[in-house]
Design an enzyme around this catalytic site. Structure first.
Site, PDB file in Angstrom:
ATOM      1  N   HIS A 117      -3.970   0.129  -2.270  1.00  0.00           N
ATOM      2  CA  HIS A 117      -4.845   0.802  -1.320  1.00  0.00           C
ATOM      3  C   HIS A 117      -6.291   0.646  -1.775  1.00  0.00           C
ATOM      4  CE1 HIS A 117      -5.790   3.634   1.887  1.00  0.00           C
ATOM      5  NE2 HIS A 117      -6.576   4.272   1.033  1.00  0.00           N
ATOM      6  N   ASP A 143       0.848  -1.196   0.000  1.00  0.00           N
ATOM      7  CA  ASP A 143       0.000   0.000   0.000  1.00  0.00           C
ATOM      8  C   ASP A 143       0.883   1.246   0.000  1.00  0.00           C
ATOM      9  OD1 ASP A 143      -1.821   2.061   0.461  1.00  0.00           O
ATOM     10  OD2 ASP A 143      -3.072   0.826   1.765  1.00  0.00           O
TER      11      ASP A 143
END
Length: 516
Positions: A412, A382
């Site tokens: 994400h 992420d």
């Protein structure tokens, strides 16, 4: 003669090329070579834009992303691990879908048509709720799918009310492609999705000169209470996306055992709000989020100028500075004058400390009070959140209510899969199956509890002939507990108050037994 051969040379070359491409290994070789060339060009572009780029080039559709499950062994957690198949492995998409920056671009930056209903084939209807302080929030109900074939799958609840899923967007209030995809899949599987919009977000009018703080769940509390009162026989679930988890986790912590939710899930959650704002994002994403937030504030610049220094807000160059200017250096309402709107707008200047702001807005400030099972899906690649080493692992190891699934790939709020999968995102399959497994666990434990406490199969058999009988009694008793919570909302719904029977009290006591 040579002229004849020269004339046939282009045709011969094309024929030979066509014959070669009929071979599968030649096609795979060309495809892989093209993929590698494009990936290396993309790496050069990412380096120019100062974007980190993990290597996912050699991933194939048959591989699976590694999943690390962190939880405290309990009856519920063990049941989830044994029965939730999507948490066993996460299908790994090939490049470019596996690229974390591609997933962010597709989910957050790729424009969504204004007619979002046509975009995902969903029909929405909106409810505006007037909050106690005069503010307005919005609830977008996904009422049906336009495809009659898929819609037929959502009508498999004769005599039952479908469970409701409350979807909480990110803190910017942006509706993403994945959020709409989750609505679509939830409708297909028989859920009733509703999107929660904060004041001033999602086209919701801003009637009070203030925005909602990062971890202030007061508006969400009233929205869930409204849903509970209008759908008393439906199970309630909640899903947050990205920074929207700050709102959901704050709600679960403040409400504790008085929460109306059966279970909750957070996709790429923000556990430490202060660290999130103080960690530098890639410049491209930071500038995009800053511009989007300034556009939102500019819609209400005139009204907000009475409580905020809008000139400084529009000239600041970081999300952290903007958060400070909006909430840490504002004019708060005079608590001695709240009778009318005119009196409520008599303001006084108050300076709020940045550390004090996060003391009351950190998502996990009341984590010890959470009494609802929460599934958190995180990814090691992420690029928008602090590294995986900053995750609060101790909470998942010690709390019976927190369950963490950490994948090696997913970006994400992405977790994209190949086209042949049941949905576009693995996280959607995992969340919806998780809700179903938790519901099944409660039903199994409830039946066992009935047989143990009331004795004999005959009573249990009679109760099974009345679906939801014990569930309805448990919900009513739980509502009584929640109405007495510190939220101070019981005066609005005093008509629900009554004495608690012995059966209801016993059933509510069992509701906490899955932590054994």
């Amino acid at each position: 003669m040579w002229d004849f051969f020269l004339c046939l040379l282009p045709s011969t070359f094309l024929f030979a090329t066509a014959m070669l491409f009929r071979s599968q290994w030649i096609c795979r070789l060309v495809e892989e070579g093209t993929r590698q060339l494009a990936c290396r060009m993309w790496k050069v572009i990412c380096s120019i834009l100062n974007l980190s780029h993990p290597s996912v080039l050699h991933a194939t559709a048959n591989q699976a992303s590694k999943i690390k499950l962190i939880y405290k062994p309990t009856a519920l957690a063990n049941y989830i691990v044994q029965n939730c198949r999507t948490l066993a492995c996460a299908p790994l998409a090939r490049w470019p879908k596996a690229d974390p920056h591609f997933q962010i671009f597709f989910n957050f930056i790729w424009p969504i048509e204004e007619e979002a209903l046509r975009h995902c084939g969903i029909t929405f209807t909106r409810d505006h709720l007037l909050i106690q302080d005069g503010g307005i929030i919005a609830l977008d109900w996904a009422v049906r799918l336009k495809d009659p074939n898929t819609q037929a799958r959502t009508e498999n609840y004769p005599g039952e009310t479908p469970p409701i899923i409350i979807l909480i967007p990110n803190a910017l209030g942006k509706i993403t492609n994945n959020l709409l995809s989750l609505c679509h899949l939830a409708l297909q599987q028989g859920f009733y999705p509703v999107i929660f919009h904060r004041r001033g977000h999602g086209g919701c009018p801003l009637t009070t000169p203030r925005y909602q703080e990062f971890g202030d769940p007061s508006d969400l509390v009233q929205a869930i209470l409204y849903i509970r009162c209008h759908h008393p026989s439906s199970d309630l679930f909640a899903v947050s996306e990205g920074s929207g988890s700050g709102l959901l986790l704050s709600y679960l912590g403040e409400c504790g055992s008085s929460s109306f939710l059966v279970a909750a899930a957070c996709i790429s959650p923000v556990f430490d709000g202060q660290l999130f704002f103080e960690t530098s994002l890639p410049k491209l994403y930071h500038e995009a989020a800053l511009v989007y937030l300034k556009q939102q504030v500019s819609r209400y610049a005139t009204a907000l100028s009475s409580v905020m220094d809008t000139e400084k807000i529009f000239s600041c160059r970081s999300l952290q500075d903007m958060e400070k200017l909006m909430f840490c250096s504002v004019r708060l309402r005079d608590p001695g004058q709240k009778e009318t709107l005119e009196q409520d707008l008599n303001l006084r200047s108050v300076q709020t400390d940045w550390a004090g702001y996060w003391e009351r807005n950190e998502p996990l400030r009341d984590a010890d009070e959470v009494a609802v099972p929460v599934l958190c899906l995180c990814s090691s690649d992420d690029p928008l959140l602090p590294p995986a080493s900053a995750l609060p692992v101790s909470i998942f190891q010690n709390s019976p209510y927190f369950f963490l699934a950490l994948t090696s790939q997913g970006s994400h709020c992405g977790f994209l899969q190949e086209e042949n999968r049941s949905s576009a995102s693995w996280s959607h399959d995992a969340v919806l199956e998780y809700f179903q497994v938790v519901t099944e666990f409660f039903k199994v434990e409830e039946n066992n509890c009935l047989m143990d406490r009331f004795g004999g199969w005959e009573i249990a058999y009679r109760l099974r002939q009345k679906p939801g009988a014990m569930t309805q009694r448990r919900r009513r008793s739980t509502m009584l507990r929640r109405e007495k919570s510190v939220l101070g909302l019981q005066t609005q719904f005093s008509s629900h108050s009554r004495s608690v029977t012995f059966e209801e009290q016993e059933t509510f006591t069992w509701n906490r037994s899955y932590t054994r």
